[in-house]
Design a protein around this motif. Structure first.
Motif, PDB file in Angstrom:
ATOM      1  N   PRO A   1      70.066  72.350 -37.633  1.00 37.56           N
ATOM      2  CA  PRO A   1      70.325  71.098 -36.920  1.00 37.56           C
ATOM      3  C   PRO A   1      69.495  71.014 -35.631  1.00 37.56           C
TER       4      PRO A   1
ATOM      5  N   LYS B   1      74.834  56.872 -33.178  1.00 28.36           N
ATOM      6  CA  LYS B   1      74.984  58.317 -33.273  1.00 28.36           C
ATOM      7  C   LYS B   1      73.638  59.010 -33.123  1.00 28.36           C
ATOM      8  N   GLY B   2      73.606  60.013 -32.257  1.00 29.03           N
ATOM      9  CA  GLY B   2      72.405  60.824 -32.112  1.00 29.03           C
ATOM     10  C   GLY B   2      71.560  60.440 -30.918  1.00 29.03           C
TER      11      GLY B   2
ATOM     12  N   ARG C   1      69.335  60.885 -25.054  1.00 30.57           N
ATOM     13  CA  ARG C   1      70.591  61.231 -25.718  1.00 30.57           C
ATOM     14  C   ARG C   1      71.601  60.082 -25.585  1.00 30.57           C
TER      15      ARG C   1
ATOM     16  N   GLU D   1      75.996  53.545 -37.032  1.00 26.84           N
ATOM     17  CA  GLU D   1      76.797  53.858 -38.214  1.00 26.84           C
ATOM     18  C   GLU D   1      76.597  52.780 -39.280  1.00 26.84           C
TER      19      GLU D   1
ATOM     20  N   GLY E   1      68.493  59.324 -34.850  1.00 26.05           N
ATOM     21  CA  GLY E   1      69.630  58.560 -34.353  1.00 26.05           C
ATOM     22  C   GLY E   1      69.635  57.148 -34.885  1.00 26.05           C
TER      23      GLY E   1
ATOM     24  N   ASP F   1      67.223  67.788 -33.053  1.00 26.05           N
ATOM     25  CA  ASP F   1      66.658  66.445 -32.928  1.00 26.05           C
ATOM     26  C   ASP F   1      65.638  66.364 -31.792  1.00 26.05           C
TER      27      ASP F   1
ATOM     28  N   SER G   1      74.558  59.994 -28.063  1.00 24.55           N
ATOM     29  CA  SER G   1      75.796  60.726 -28.373  1.00 24.55           C
ATOM     30  C   SER G   1      75.447  62.193 -28.585  1.00 24.55           C
ATOM     31  N   GLU G   2      76.460  63.038 -28.629  1.00 22.82           N
ATOM     32  CA  GLU G   2      76.221  64.475 -28.796  1.00 22.82           C
ATOM     33  C   GLU G   2      75.948  64.853 -30.251  1.00 22.82           C
ATOM     34  N   ASP G   3      76.058  63.890 -31.157  1.00 21.82           N
ATOM     35  CA  ASP G   3      75.810  64.170 -32.571  1.00 21.82           C
ATOM     36  C   ASP G   3      74.341  64.532 -32.805  1.00 21.82           C
ATOM     37  N   ILE G   4      74.117  65.582 -33.560  1.00 24.13           N
ATOM     38  CA  ILE G   4      72.759  65.941 -33.995  1.00 24.13           C
ATOM     39  C   ILE G   4      72.712  65.706 -35.497  1.00 24.13           C
ATOM     40  N   ILE G   5      71.981  64.659 -35.911  1.00 29.61           N
ATOM     41  CA  ILE G   5      72.036  64.233 -37.306  1.00 29.61           C
ATOM     42  C   ILE G   5      70.770  64.573 -38.086  1.00 29.61           C
TER      43      ILE G   5
END
Length: 338
Positions: free
Chosen positions: A271, A243-244, A256, A165, A162, A273, A258-262
């Motif tokens: 994918p 993010k992440g 956690r 940006e 995570g 994390d 954000s719901e983004d898995i990067i």
């Protein structure tokens, strides 16, 4: 009273599971001059032990760095105890973003040379000359400018799951290595707005002072780090630019944002994390593992470790003799480890 723990980790974990009250996970730090760190440490341990506080605290001549969990019913007493210390009066307490109350199971307070290892031995370096604080709103406004440079002052394995940006990774697993690397990476951008961030603020605050020490002009650091940013952004209904998942150094290993898995599972590349430590006691590698691979490898990082983990305890103990403990908790940069 005894000023350190004497109970086994297994027993302490069991006691934590049996607790019927809620805990809140908190972090805080303060750069300040402490004349006698050992005496301060012992007094603090006695005060916090009485309040059933768990966690990890480092004390040094340069200040204090703490990650703890506090019983909710003792929170006001804890805050009063903390604020009664002159240089901690009114200090910001970073409350965890994603908290299950199981972040710590024992209280450990250690005296260290530094509250964050930096490798700085320049006597002219001065923490009083640090960058400007920027809050969640200010961070969003500054980062709307594409010319603003965002620098992540966390380790590789933290950045991997995570980050903000457009943030630049300083590719190292130690803060002491990152400081000179950041100066070198940004040497041609000394006149730009540079925002440094980390988990709770302690590393980016020191990094901002280091950058100013090396001739940078417009250096900012995110107040309270990712944790405070997220809490304030949610309170103020601001866009969250992180993010992440935010890696944390406790039993949770992440919260956690954000719901983004990067990131990806280090074993199959899917994918994922979720950080874990290899269950082989002779390894304990920190890596990312999906549920499928956790089942396939029985919580281990490789077939070899899986085989060792399945051995009788006596055989495992014999194999661990002579193991270089310096390899424990190695934070691998490899993408695949099977």
């Amino acid at each position: 009273m005894v000023l350190h723990n004497r109970v086994s980790a297994a027993e302490l974990r069991k006691r934590l599971e049996l607790e019927t009250f809620k805990r809140v996970t908190i972090s805080f730090y303060q750069y300040a001059k402490i004349e006698d760190p050992q005496a301060f440490r012992d007094q603090l341990y006695e005060s916090l032990f009485k309040l059933d506080v768990f966690g990890r605290i480092y004390v040094a001549h340069e200040g204090i760095n703490a990650q703890i969990s506090v019983p909710e019913h003792h929170f006001e007493a804890f805050r009063s105890t903390l604020y009664a210390i002159s240089f901690l009066n009114g200090i910001r307490l970073n409350v965890a973003v994603d908290d299950d109350g199981k972040s710590f199971f024992v209280l450990k307070i250690k005296v260290r040379e530094k509250i964050v290892a930096d490798g700085i031995d320049d006597p002219t370096f001065d923490m009083a000359n640090r960058g400007k604080y920027v809050d969640a709103k200010g961070f969003n406004e500054l980062t709307n400018d594409p010319e603003t440079v965002i620098v992540d002052m966390r380790n590789h394995y933290e950045y991997e799951v995570g980050h903000f940006e457009g943030a630049i990774e300083v590719p190292s697993d130690t803060f002491r290595d990152q400081l000179p690397m950041a100066v070198d990476m940004l040497k041609d951008q000394k006149d730009k707005n540079i925002i440094m961030y980390c988990t709770g603020g302690i590393r980016c605050e020191k990094a901002s002072a280091y950058m100013l020490h090396h001739g940078f002009k417009n250096v900012f650091h995110l107040e309270g780090g990712i944790i405070e940013y997220t809490n304030k952004a949610r309170e103020q209904n601001l866009p969250i630019k992180f993010k992440g998942k935010n890696f944390v150094f406790d039993e949770r290993l992440g919260e956690r944002i954000s719901e983004d898995i990067i990131s990806q599972c280090h074993q199959c590349g899917e994918p994922c994390d979720t950080h874990t430590n290899c269950l082989n006691d002779g390894c304990h590698l920190l890596f990312i593992q999906c549920e499928s691979c956790a089942q396939k490898y029985n919580g281990c990082c490789s077939e070899a470790c899986k085989e060792v983990h399945a051995l009788p305890e006596e055989e495992k103990a014999a194999l661990r003799k002579g193991v270089d403990k310096g390899l424990m908790f190695n934070k691998s940069r490899r993408k695949r480890i099977k």
